[in-house]
Design a protein around this motif. Sequence first.
Motif, PDB file in Angstrom:
ATOM      1  N   ASN A  89       4.503  -2.608  -7.508  1.00  0.00           N
ATOM      2  CA  ASN A  89       5.130  -1.945  -8.639  1.00  0.00           C
ATOM      3  C   ASN A  89       5.543  -3.021  -9.636  1.00  0.00           C
ATOM      4  OD1 ASN A  89       6.967  -0.708 -10.406  1.00  0.00           O
ATOM      5  ND2 ASN A  89       7.743   0.657  -8.820  1.00  0.00           N
ATOM      6  N   SER A  90       5.108  -2.918 -10.869  1.00  0.00           N
ATOM      7  CA  SER A  90       5.423  -3.946 -11.864  1.00  0.00           C
ATOM      8  C   SER A  90       6.914  -4.029 -12.177  1.00  0.00           C
ATOM      9  CB  SER A  90       4.644  -3.701 -13.162  1.00  0.00           C
ATOM     10  OG  SER A  90       5.078  -2.514 -13.780  1.00  0.00           O
ATOM     11  N   ARG A  91       7.662  -2.959 -11.930  1.00  0.00           N
ATOM     12  CA  ARG A  91       9.100  -2.978 -12.180  1.00  0.00           C
ATOM     13  C   ARG A  91       9.865  -3.694 -11.061  1.00  0.00           C
ATOM     14  NH1 ARG A  91      10.091   3.134 -12.617  1.00  0.00           N
ATOM     15  NH2 ARG A  91       8.481   2.955 -11.065  1.00  0.00           N
ATOM     16  N   ASP A  92       9.179  -4.011  -9.959  1.00  0.00           N
ATOM     17  CA  ASP A  92       9.818  -4.666  -8.818  1.00  0.00           C
ATOM     18  C   ASP A  92       8.898  -5.768  -8.301  1.00  0.00           C
ATOM     19  OD1 ASP A  92      11.517  -5.299  -6.749  1.00  0.00           O
ATOM     20  OD2 ASP A  92      11.059  -3.515  -5.566  1.00  0.00           O
ATOM     21  N   PRO A  93       8.672  -6.824  -9.092  1.00  0.00           N
ATOM     22  CA  PRO A  93       7.701  -7.846  -8.718  1.00  0.00           C
ATOM     23  C   PRO A  93       8.036  -8.617  -7.452  1.00  0.00           C
ATOM     24  CG  PRO A  93       8.926  -8.526 -10.657  1.00  0.00           C
ATOM     25  CD  PRO A  93       9.299  -7.106 -10.379  1.00  0.00           C
ATOM     26  N   GLU A  94       9.295  -8.628  -7.037  1.00  0.00           N
ATOM     27  CA  GLU A  94       9.673  -9.292  -5.789  1.00  0.00           C
ATOM     28  C   GLU A  94       9.669  -8.322  -4.613  1.00  0.00           C
ATOM     29  OE1 GLU A  94       9.962 -12.558  -5.874  1.00  0.00           O
ATOM     30  OE2 GLU A  94       9.623 -12.433  -8.022  1.00  0.00           O
ATOM     31  N   GLY A  95       9.462  -7.046  -4.901  1.00  0.00           N
ATOM     32  CA  GLY A  95       9.506  -6.015  -3.873  1.00  0.00           C
ATOM     33  C   GLY A  95       8.253  -5.993  -3.024  1.00  0.00           C
ATOM     34  N   PRO A  96       8.037  -4.888  -2.323  1.00  0.00           N
ATOM     35  CA  PRO A  96       6.907  -4.816  -1.407  1.00  0.00           C
ATOM     36  C   PRO A  96       5.563  -4.719  -2.127  1.00  0.00           C
ATOM     37  CG  PRO A  96       8.005  -2.707  -1.510  1.00  0.00           C
ATOM     38  CD  PRO A  96       8.841  -3.680  -2.310  1.00  0.00           C
ATOM     39  N   ALA A  97       4.560  -5.262  -1.468  1.00  0.00           N
ATOM     40  CA  ALA A  97       3.175  -5.131  -1.932  1.00  0.00           C
ATOM     41  C   ALA A  97       2.394  -4.481  -0.796  1.00  0.00           C
ATOM     42  CB  ALA A  97       2.582  -6.492  -2.270  1.00  0.00           C
ATOM     43  N   LEU A  98       1.568  -3.544  -1.142  1.00  0.00           N
ATOM     44  CA  LEU A  98       0.677  -2.931  -0.166  1.00  0.00           C
ATOM     45  C   LEU A  98      -0.653  -3.661  -0.230  1.00  0.00           C
ATOM     46  CD1 LEU A  98       1.483   0.812  -0.900  1.00  0.00           C
ATOM     47  CD2 LEU A  98       2.447  -0.651   0.875  1.00  0.00           C
ATOM     48  N   VAL A  99      -1.275  -3.882   0.912  1.00  0.00           N
ATOM     49  CA  VAL A  99      -2.534  -4.629   0.959  1.00  0.00           C
ATOM     50  C   VAL A  99      -3.628  -3.710   1.490  1.00  0.00           C
ATOM     51  CG1 VAL A  99      -3.707  -6.632   1.910  1.00  0.00           C
ATOM     52  CG2 VAL A  99      -1.280  -6.790   1.302  1.00  0.00           C
ATOM     53  N   TYR A 100      -4.718  -3.633   0.738  1.00  0.00           N
ATOM     54  CA  TYR A 100      -5.841  -2.760   1.067  1.00  0.00           C
ATOM     55  C   TYR A 100      -7.122  -3.570   1.178  1.00  0.00           C
ATOM     56  CZ  TYR A 100      -2.649   0.900  -0.424  1.00  0.00           C
ATOM     57  OH  TYR A 100      -1.561   1.717  -0.554  1.00  0.00           O
ATOM     58  N   THR A 101      -8.069  -3.070   1.966  1.00  0.00           N
ATOM     59  CA  THR A 101      -9.388  -3.700   2.044  1.00  0.00           C
ATOM     60  C   THR A 101     -10.156  -3.390   0.773  1.00  0.00           C
ATOM     61  OG1 THR A 101     -10.482  -1.784   3.037  1.00  0.00           O
ATOM     62  CG2 THR A 101      -9.436  -3.365   4.566  1.00  0.00           C
ATOM     63  N   ARG A 102     -11.214  -4.151   0.529  1.00  0.00           N
ATOM     64  CA  ARG A 102     -12.064  -3.866  -0.646  1.00  0.00           C
ATOM     65  C   ARG A 102     -12.660  -2.466  -0.550  1.00  0.00           C
ATOM     66  NH1 ARG A 102     -12.936  -7.905  -4.905  1.00  0.00           N
ATOM     67  NH2 ARG A 102     -11.496  -9.501  -4.221  1.00  0.00           N
ATOM     68  N   ALA A 103     -13.032  -2.050   0.656  1.00  0.00           N
ATOM     69  CA  ALA A 103     -13.618  -0.715   0.838  1.00  0.00           C
ATOM     70  C   ALA A 103     -12.605   0.378   0.482  1.00  0.00           C
ATOM     71  CB  ALA A 103     -14.106  -0.542   2.276  1.00  0.00           C
ATOM     72  N   GLU A 104     -11.344   0.185   0.848  1.00  0.00           N
ATOM     73  CA  GLU A 104     -10.313   1.169   0.516  1.00  0.00           C
ATOM     74  C   GLU A 104     -10.104   1.240  -0.987  1.00  0.00           C
ATOM     75  OE1 GLU A 104      -7.555   0.947   4.537  1.00  0.00           O
ATOM     76  OE2 GLU A 104      -7.344  -0.626   3.011  1.00  0.00           O
ATOM     77  N   ILE A 105     -10.057   0.095  -1.644  1.00  0.00           N
ATOM     78  CA  ILE A 105      -9.895   0.072  -3.102  1.00  0.00           C
ATOM     79  C   ILE A 105     -11.106   0.707  -3.779  1.00  0.00           C
ATOM     80  CG2 ILE A 105      -9.788  -1.463  -5.122  1.00  0.00           C
ATOM     81  CD1 ILE A 105      -7.104  -1.124  -3.734  1.00  0.00           C
ATOM     82  N   ALA A 106     -12.300   0.404  -3.291  1.00  0.00           N
ATOM     83  CA  ALA A 106     -13.521   0.977  -3.876  1.00  0.00           C
ATOM     84  C   ALA A 106     -13.500   2.503  -3.771  1.00  0.00           C
ATOM     85  CB  ALA A 106     -14.753   0.401  -3.201  1.00  0.00           C
ATOM     86  N   ALA A 107     -13.057   3.030  -2.630  1.00  0.00           N
ATOM     87  CA  ALA A 107     -12.987   4.482  -2.454  1.00  0.00           C
ATOM     88  C   ALA A 107     -11.973   5.093  -3.407  1.00  0.00           C
ATOM     89  CB  ALA A 107     -12.635   4.817  -1.007  1.00  0.00           C
ATOM     90  N   PHE A 108     -10.821   4.434  -3.578  1.00  0.00           N
ATOM     91  CA  PHE A 108      -9.804   4.947  -4.498  1.00  0.00           C
ATOM     92  C   PHE A 108     -10.306   4.930  -5.941  1.00  0.00           C
ATOM     93  CE2 PHE A 108      -6.308   4.406  -7.451  1.00  0.00           C
ATOM     94  CZ  PHE A 108      -5.562   5.549  -7.168  1.00  0.00           C
ATOM     95  N   VAL A 109     -10.898   3.828  -6.360  1.00  0.00           N
ATOM     96  CA  VAL A 109     -11.394   3.717  -7.736  1.00  0.00           C
ATOM     97  C   VAL A 109     -12.488   4.759  -7.993  1.00  0.00           C
ATOM     98  CG1 VAL A 109     -12.633   2.215  -9.354  1.00  0.00           C
ATOM     99  CG2 VAL A 109     -10.699   1.322  -8.037  1.00  0.00           C
ATOM    100  N   ALA A 110     -13.379   4.956  -7.033  1.00  0.00           N
ATOM    101  CA  ALA A 110     -14.431   5.966  -7.199  1.00  0.00           C
ATOM    102  C   ALA A 110     -13.814   7.350  -7.365  1.00  0.00           C
ATOM    103  CB  ALA A 110     -15.387   5.938  -6.010  1.00  0.00           C
ATOM    104  N   GLY A 111     -12.795   7.659  -6.562  1.00  0.00           N
ATOM    105  CA  GLY A 111     -12.122   8.948  -6.684  1.00  0.00           C
ATOM    106  C   GLY A 111     -11.423   9.095  -8.030  1.00  0.00           C
ATOM    107  N   ALA A 112     -10.799   8.022  -8.490  1.00  0.00           N
ATOM    108  CA  ALA A 112     -10.121   8.061  -9.794  1.00  0.00           C
ATOM    109  C   ALA A 112     -11.134   8.290 -10.911  1.00  0.00           C
ATOM    110  CB  ALA A 112      -9.345   6.773 -10.026  1.00  0.00           C
TER     111      ALA A 112
END
Length: 79
Positions: A46-69
């Motif tokens: 979240n850009s409003r919380d740059p020190e906060g948590p980051a979620l980490v995804y595989t390239r395949a997971e990101i590719a599936a999300f982007v395709a759906g978007a």
Amino acid sequence: MHQIEDNGIPADQLGSVTWRKSSASNPSGDCIEVAALDSGAVAVRNSRDPEGPALVYTRAEIAAFVAGAKDGEFDDLTA
């Protein structure tokens, strides 16, 4: 606002990564940022919380999300 705990890892534990966000982000900073990791994974925070948590995804997971978007599968979430 409801606080979510234990979701992701602290962004500062990812080391020196380059965060970027969409040019369509609004001026108030309500957006997410992504960073490519050396492992090939992609981190999201979240850009409003740059020190906060980051979620980490595989390239395949990101590719599936982007395709759906691109196909409009999440358009109802912005209405």
